[in-house]
Scaffold this active site. Structure first.
Site, PDB file in Angstrom:
ATOM      1  N   GLY A   1      -9.804   6.083   2.120  1.00  9.09           N
ATOM      2  CA  GLY A   1      -9.641   5.140   3.225  1.00  9.09           C
ATOM      3  C   GLY A   1      -9.092   3.801   2.782  1.00  9.09           C
ATOM      4  CB  SER A   2      -9.332   1.774  -0.313  1.00  8.55           C
ATOM      5  OG  SER A   2     -10.710   1.513  -0.253  1.00  8.55           O
TER       6      SER A   2
ATOM      7  CE1 TYR B   1      11.838  11.875  -8.939  1.00  9.84           C
ATOM      8  CE2 TYR B   1      10.914  13.946  -9.647  1.00  9.84           C
ATOM      9  CZ  TYR B   1      10.767  12.615  -9.370  1.00  9.84           C
ATOM     10  OH  TYR B   1       9.552  12.016  -9.540  1.00  9.84           O
TER      11      TYR B   1
ATOM     12  CG  ASP C   1     -11.596   7.906   4.730  1.00 11.33           C
ATOM     13  OD1 ASP C   1     -10.378   7.773   4.956  1.00 11.33           O
ATOM     14  OD2 ASP C   1     -12.236   7.166   3.976  1.00 11.33           O
ATOM     15  N   PRO C   2     -11.377  12.342   6.109  1.00 13.33           N
ATOM     16  CG  PRO C   2      -9.646  13.918   6.053  1.00 13.33           C
ATOM     17  CD  PRO C   2      -9.920  12.444   5.906  1.00 13.33           C
TER      18      PRO C   2
ATOM     19  CB  THR D   1     -19.119   0.963   5.225  1.00 12.59           C
ATOM     20  OG1 THR D   1     -19.016  -0.436   4.946  1.00 12.59           O
ATOM     21  CG2 THR D   1     -17.752   1.580   5.283  1.00 12.59           C
TER      22      THR D   1
ATOM     23  CB  SER E   1       1.407  13.477  -8.008  1.00 14.43           C
ATOM     24  OG  SER E   1       2.522  13.365  -8.850  1.00 14.43           O
TER      25      SER E   1
END
Lengths: 616, 616
Positions: A153-154, A417, A386-387, A294, A437
């Site tokens: 989440g961040s 590429y 967020d899952p 939170t 990635s």
């Protein structure tokens, strides 16, 4: 089996006592064998590389034994000190056991190790991520939206500022490159253009998009500093501080808005803050509402914030609007019918009954505020979800969803590429996200869970409902309990607020104590005896988490609960900090009255046992 | 077993034909059972929640069946379209099968679902991540360093700019808050303070650190724009563009340095660029060297770049120095003896022989340039290193390691609720990194691999050696082959360069062709027949990847290979793009002459078969 079957999420968890271990094991091994035979059948004519000769080698055997001993050590370390999320005795951080589809989806796809940043390297899991993004769009009622999974989440929150910053800087780029498109606009008007207008111009200028972008904040540091302030409620996650730093807008431009008694952003404070910046000629770059804070699980007044936003728009003041629903985002599924339409307020109770959302048919959730807040989410520019929080998916799987997929153009990059030409692809992910990635397995994990549990009242809604009802059971229990008797003393227990969602914060205080330091120490000490660091986790019958509300972060919001605890304001002015215990009720089992009745007395007796060590 | 045993990495892969499936399965199930019994034995007195009554429910059975059908679908999708990394016939992206310790370390820890951003939520895996960080420090000879795992190498690169930007802005903050500490320094001198001096002052000002930081780039957008330019070689990964955008320095301040014939940063160009900015009064914020470029596997002249840097330092010019070794970082393990000392050049061949690094004892690797570059890495301020590349770890596991752990203070944030007080913890990760939640399983995955294979010549060095030798086998094969005969025509094959590391780029051209567009089309077409998108992967006996060198990115560097292919310069000036085939030889088996002899003729016959469709 018939069409009347409905989902029972109890089949989707391993279980506190590993009750579903056989089913888990069966699928686990079947996924593994599928992979094994896939390898063997890619050119079955190819000879073995790791021959029996190799396997009979002493070094081979030695290596195998060494690996086994490493796993033996790893397993020991995990079992010694891991937090027992799986037990209903765990009432702390936003964790519980995770969904079997999430765990096995990850495992099954991890064997193939696909990289979702490049479609070429991840066809199957890229398609799954595309489908997950579509799920998010359905959940948020974003027909033209787009979503993806990110590390957490961040990162999603950073992306939100990235969108806002680059979009809001574009009008100046347009003025430089295609001045006729913003002809006659003053600097203030350029700083206050609606996001949608900016996106429309960006799209119209398709052939000049790269030039436009090269004149925007992405290319020139100097384009950032005038964009204005970023408003967040005081309940903000600390990632917003990091976000302001990392994205180059600076933490001084991150402006916290004070709260009301529900720990929701105070609307008058919000309006006054906006007015004060505007009167100084400082624009509002963006505004964040939180759905599920939170520390409190609070849900901001999204609908009323939007009303305010629309009023400003009438006066030519426009800003980006993001919702940080990292924690609460999945809860929107409880409001969607099987066709992903937002359920009318008057039908909600029936729909809940029809889908067995609550054991207690009279459970008083959602309040009108909560209902309206969730309903209005669809008007935000972007939403963090967020899952790996309320999606019950293992780490790491955060997510973000944007209302208009054309927004992506403002942050896109292409590297020849990784992005193959002429291929029909669902989305060139690496061009539009922060990561370079990313695990295809994380996408498979979320995808598998969503395929079993749709993001509506027939699927995830049930799980969310279970969590909320568990929290209300705990809240009612604490409210009714009022105090524990410990060594002949009364130790009062006071909940922070009625839960907006599934979190119950509470504070203990010994009868007659008015000293805030002593109060804080008692709660801190109880936490220390109820944390993962307390001695002998096996005998520890109650594990929780804690939090601190400091005056610097919360202004005077804690005065309300302190008053109920009979701690005078002067103490708050002196100590400036309140320590609370914090129970996120993610367990999907404490909604069941039988389970609650079994576990909570055990929790209570453990609290009393621990308090008896502290209150003499 | 005895002390003379050495590691055989063939025991650590599932194998192209799943040769090690039994060992894998055994550990897989043992890790799962360990977890199952851990759950059952946390308060064994607690009753089952998912009772047999529940299990006999129709909805429960329906849900279980639905989940199984989802996994059936998932497995089919994966097997239909996943890329066959596991086969030695795959010679494309930087992928191969991953290490069993990596896969099972992830799986085993994922069951416990720990969140490494907070020590409280992840004791076992946080300790593992600390140990991995120490491994990275040993690998880079950073005795005072610190490292951690992050989502990927792009995030690590963002962190590098984050460090550089915030550190380099501190001298102005010091001037404002504690002017006596930088007394008499001009603006230019403040912009050019050595990183170490800045860290020392930050440490000395411990009690004023927060005030100092609030005057730095993290707090004020205006502190960024004067910090100068960020230099990268033209081979840069596209994450550097994103980094300059996201971190607010702007892509216009990202300056690419031209290359030499080895596709390494040209030192004269570097010096000229630095001189030209300095003469204009623009400071150098930072410089990146690449160890293992993603398109060529090139290794920059780290040692010579450092010499240059030291010369500038003598003239009061100082900048941040980062190495992007996302790809090549693990290769440093081949140069470290069992005590993690960098092996003397004269001992290298013996050490290699002792540890069976190469089958071919005369393999001419490393060149002096490569050796010196790896040796000098320890002087960089920070290094990106990705376990999910040459660490043979499944996605997502990137990493970064910094030379001086005090650098962390420049980017740290603390959120009270995630960071518990008074507890001895290895590192409050969330305070020092970009992410706000992160998978403990990723740490366990890397940890398990590092525990089996130490990051030196006795462990990972062997695996790296296998990959390099495989690449040299392929390079030699291509160099000796010179051309394929296809439909009576010669199709020449030309390698780009001798590999610095384990990547072999090559280009095909039909005899007599001087047309660059035709050349590009041939290579593109062959790629299309050899990619995961080509029809019928089962009959596809050779899978590769491709890349494009454009004039915009590469200036005139491709002229060298074009000359060898008899394509005139005018064609390059006109077409401005070269399409290459790109084989990262990550397979750990193609070093073995027997395996190479088995597989490469199959690859060759497939290339010829495909070319015969293209060359008439």
């Amino acid at each position: 089996m018939n069409n009347n079957n409905s989902l029972d999420y109890k089949a989707l968890f391993l279980g506190p006592n590993s009750e579903n271990s056989n089913a888990f094991s069966e699928i686990l091994n079947s996924l593994f064998q599928d992979h094994v035979y896939w390898r063997k059948n890619f050119h079955p004519e190819d000879p073995d590389v790791i021959t029996s000769n190799v396997k009979n080698n002493e070094n081979f055997k030695y290596t195998l034994e060494k690996m086994k001993s490493v796993f033996d050590d790893m397993s020991k370390r995990l079992r010694e000190n891991a937090t027992p999320w799986h037990s209903p005795r765990y009432l702390g951080h936003m964790n519980s056991e995770t969904l079997v589809p999430g765990l096995l989806g990850y495992f099954g796809a991890m064997l193939y190790n696909l990289n979702n940043v490049a479609y070429e390297s991840s066809e199957p899991t890229s398609v799954m991520e595309k489908e997950v993004g579509e799920d998010f769009c359905k959940l948020m009622e974003y027909p033209k939206g787009w979503g993806h999974i990110c590390a957490d989440g961040s990162i999603a929150n950073y992306e939100a500022i990235w969108y806002a910053r680059n979009l809001k800087s574009l009008p100046f780029a347009i003025e430089e490159v295609e001045p006729e498109l913003v002809k006659g606009k003053s600097k203030w008007e350029l700083l206050n253009m609606p996001i949608e207008d900016i996106i429309n111009i960006l799209e119209l200028s398709n052939n000049k998009m790269d030039i436009l972008k090269s004149h925007s904040a992405r290319s020139l540091a100097t384009e950032i500093q005038d964009l204005g302030v970023w408003l967040v409620p005081e309940t903000k996650h600390y990632s917003w501080l990091k976000a302001a730093d990392i994205l180059g807008i600076g933490t001084h431009n991150l402006i916290p808005i004070k709260l009301d008694n529900h720990y929701r952003m105070n609307l008058t404070e919000l309006k006054n803050t906006i007015d004060s910046y505007i009167s100084k000629g400082t624009p509002i770059l963006g505004l964040v509402a939180v759905v599920g804070t939170t520390e409190e699980g609070a849900v901001d007044y999204v609908d009323k914030i939007l009303e305010l936003k629309n009023q400003y728009a009438k006066n030519g003041i426009n800003f980006y609007f993001h919702i940080d629903a990292a924690y609460g985002g999945y809860a929107r599924s409880i409001f969607l019918d099987e066709n992903y339409n937002f359920i009318d307020k008057n039908d909600l109770k029936n729909k809940f009954a029809e889908n067995n959302i609550f054991y207690n048919k009279d459970l008083n959730w959602p309040s009108e505020d909560i209902y309206n807040a969730f309903k209005a989410m669809k008007y935000a520019d972007s939403i963090t979800i967020d899952p790996h929080k309320m999606g019950y998916i293992p780490y790491s799987a955060g997510g973000i969803v944007i209302k208009d997929k054309r927004m992506r153009d403002s942050i896109s990059y292409f590297a020849s590429y990784v992005f193959e030409k002429g291929v029909k692809v669902p989305a060139l992910l690496g061009a539009f996200i922060m990561e370079g990635s990313k695990s295809g397995a994380a996408a498979a994990s979320v995808w598998a869970a969503h395929r079993v549990l749709p993001l509506n009242v027939t699927g995830y809604g049930k799980l969310i409902g279970a969590s909320i009802e568990g929290a209300y059971n705990l809240y009612d229990y604490i409210s009714n309990k009022k105090y524990f008797t410990v060594n002949d003393k009364k130790v009062y227990v006071e909940p922070l607020t009625i839960p907006d969602f599934n979190m119950v914060d509470f504070v203990l205080n010994v009868e007659g104590n008015k000293d805030l330091n002593s109060l804080n120490k008692l709660n801190e000490d109880l936490y220390n005896l109820s944390s993962i660091f307390s001695p002998d986790i096996y005998s520890n019958g109650f594990v929780t988490s804690h939090t601190d509300f400091s005056m610097a972060d919360y202004s005077d919001s804690p005065l309300d609960i302190l008053q109920r605890l009979n701690v005078p304001k002067e103490e708050w002015d002196k100590v400036k900090n309140l320590t609370l215990l914090r129970a996120c009720v993610l367990s999907p089992f404490l909604n069941d009255p039988e389970v609650f009745k079994e576990y909570i007395p055990k929790v209570e007796s453990n609290i009393i046992r621990k308090l008896s060590l502290l209150v003499k």
